[in-house]
Design a protein around this motif. Structure first.
Motif, short mmCIF file in Angstrom:
data_model
loop_
_atom_site.label_atom_id
_atom_site.label_comp_id
_atom_site.label_asym_id
_atom_site.label_seq_id
_atom_site.Cartn_x
_atom_site.Cartn_y
_atom_site.Cartn_z
N THR A 39 0.84 -1.20 0.00
CA THR A 39 0.00 0.00 0.00
C THR A 39 0.87 1.25 0.00
OG1 THR A 39 -1.66 -1.21 1.29
CG2 THR A 39 -1.86 1.20 1.20
N ILE A 59 -3.63 -2.18 -2.48
CA ILE A 59 -4.08 -2.34 -1.09
C ILE A 59 -3.53 -3.68 -0.59
CG2 ILE A 59 -6.04 -2.42 0.47
CD1 ILE A 59 -5.74 0.27 -0.99
N ARG A 60 -2.36 -3.60 0.00
CA ARG A 60 -1.66 -4.79 0.52
C ARG A 60 -0.87 -4.34 1.74
NH1 ARG A 60 3.49 -7.78 -2.16
NH2 ARG A 60 3.58 -9.60 -0.78
N PRO A 61 -1.27 -4.76 2.94
CA PRO A 61 -0.73 -4.15 4.15
C PRO A 61 0.64 -4.65 4.61
CG PRO A 61 -2.39 -5.77 4.72
CD PRO A 61 -2.38 -5.67 3.22
N TYR A 68 -5.20 -12.98 5.21
CA TYR A 68 -5.28 -11.83 6.10
C TYR A 68 -6.13 -12.09 7.34
CZ TYR A 68 -3.26 -9.40 2.12
OH TYR A 68 -2.44 -9.03 1.09
N MET A 76 -6.95 -2.73 5.62
CA MET A 76 -7.21 -2.65 4.18
C MET A 76 -8.48 -1.86 3.88
SD MET A 76 -6.16 -6.59 3.28
CE MET A 76 -6.20 -6.52 1.49
N ASP A 79 -7.63 1.74 4.26
CA ASP A 79 -6.80 2.20 3.15
C ASP A 79 -7.64 2.44 1.89
OD1 ASP A 79 -4.39 2.27 4.54
OD2 ASP A 79 -3.85 0.21 4.03
N PHE A 93 -6.47 -5.17 -5.15
CA PHE A 93 -6.32 -6.03 -3.97
C PHE A 93 -6.60 -7.48 -4.32
CE2 PHE A 93 -10.64 -4.16 -3.72
CZ PHE A 93 -11.43 -5.30 -3.68
N LEU A 110 -14.16 -6.27 0.85
CA LEU A 110 -13.38 -5.16 0.30
C LEU A 110 -14.08 -4.55 -0.92
CD1 LEU A 110 -9.76 -6.59 0.59
CD2 LEU A 110 -10.88 -4.94 2.10
#
Length: 249
Positions: A39, A59-61, A68, A76, A79, A93, A110
């Motif tokens: 992200t 969107i990748r933490p 996850y 996410m 974000d 994502f 999401l």
């Protein structure tokens, strides 16, 4: 019939401007491309929101897999909300179960948070055991496209799966080849694949000239940087290929 679109992934302000100046049609905005992209920062998202070229935020933490926890899912979601509040064009994502299948519950959650914001399913897709099942789920979640290397390390190695995915999708979702898409491979890929868009880093290796930065571990001796000339040349090469009739998305 239009030209095949070029999406360029970038992870800093210089890369953003190089992609824009080079003629990218869309930008995937990330941090840490060396680990596949994370992200981007709030500041980089805000900067990109003023771009004339559509920017999608990764969107990748964290690094690693795409399995996850509830806490990571909450990050996410926030974000995505921030990316939307900036006015970015879309988000990118993906999420898997431990066996590689796409995580329907997380993707649906999401997608609901994204609302009408366009979205791309990233290369979590390349871990799935059943492409047909994954493509149908991507369609059900409302993804515009699937970024994939055909379940291989590179798109050239994944040509057979990319062809199969395009056939399964049948124009209902765009299959966008990525990974190893460059000036050396683009002609082979586009000769073999009926696609409307491709994804590339358009990067070159640059020597880090500050030995202290390298010694302290702040950078590797060589790093990849978005190269405006490569963006221009790849975009120019795409101009020789028109989207095939019946394949417009």
């Amino acid at each position: 019939m239009g030209d095949i679109l070029l999406e360029v992934c970038v992870d800093d302000a210089a890369g953003l401007y190089a992609a824009i100046e080079g003629g990218a049609d869309r930008i995937e905005l990330c941090s840490a491309l060396t680990v596949g992209g994370l992200t981007p920062s709030a500041g980089l998202m805000s900067l990109a929101s003023r771009s004339v070229v559509p920017c999608y935020a990764m969107i990748r933490p964290r690094v690693g897999d795409f399995i996850y926890s509830a806490e990571e899912l909450a990050v996410m979601e926030d974000d995505i909300r921030f990316a939307a509040s900036c006015g970015l064009a879309g988000v990118v994502f993906g999420a898997n179960h431990s066996d590689g299948r796409l995580d329907c519950d997380i993707l649906m959650t999401l997608s609901e948070v994204s609302g009408t914001m366009p979205r791309t399913l990233h290369r979590a897709f390349d871990l799935v055991p059943d492409m047909a099942e994954a493509i149908e789920l991507a369609i059900d979640c409302g993804f515009e496209r699937v970024l994939t290397s055909g379940r291989a390390i590179s798109a050239v190695e994944g040509l057979a799966d990319l062809k199969a995915a395009i056939g399964i999708a049948s124009g209902r979702v765009s299959i966008m080849p990525g990974s190893g898409v460059n000036l050396e491979t683009i002609d082979l890929l586009l000769t073999e694949l009926n696609v409307t868009e491709v994804h590339s880093s358009c990067s070159s290796n640059v020597e880090v000239d500050n030995s202290n930065v390298v010694a302290f571990g702040f950078a590797a001796p060589r790093i990849k940087k978005t190269d405006i000339d490569i963006v221009r040349m790849l975009k120019g090469r795409l101009g020789g290929y028109a989207i095939a009739p019946g394949n417009a998305q």
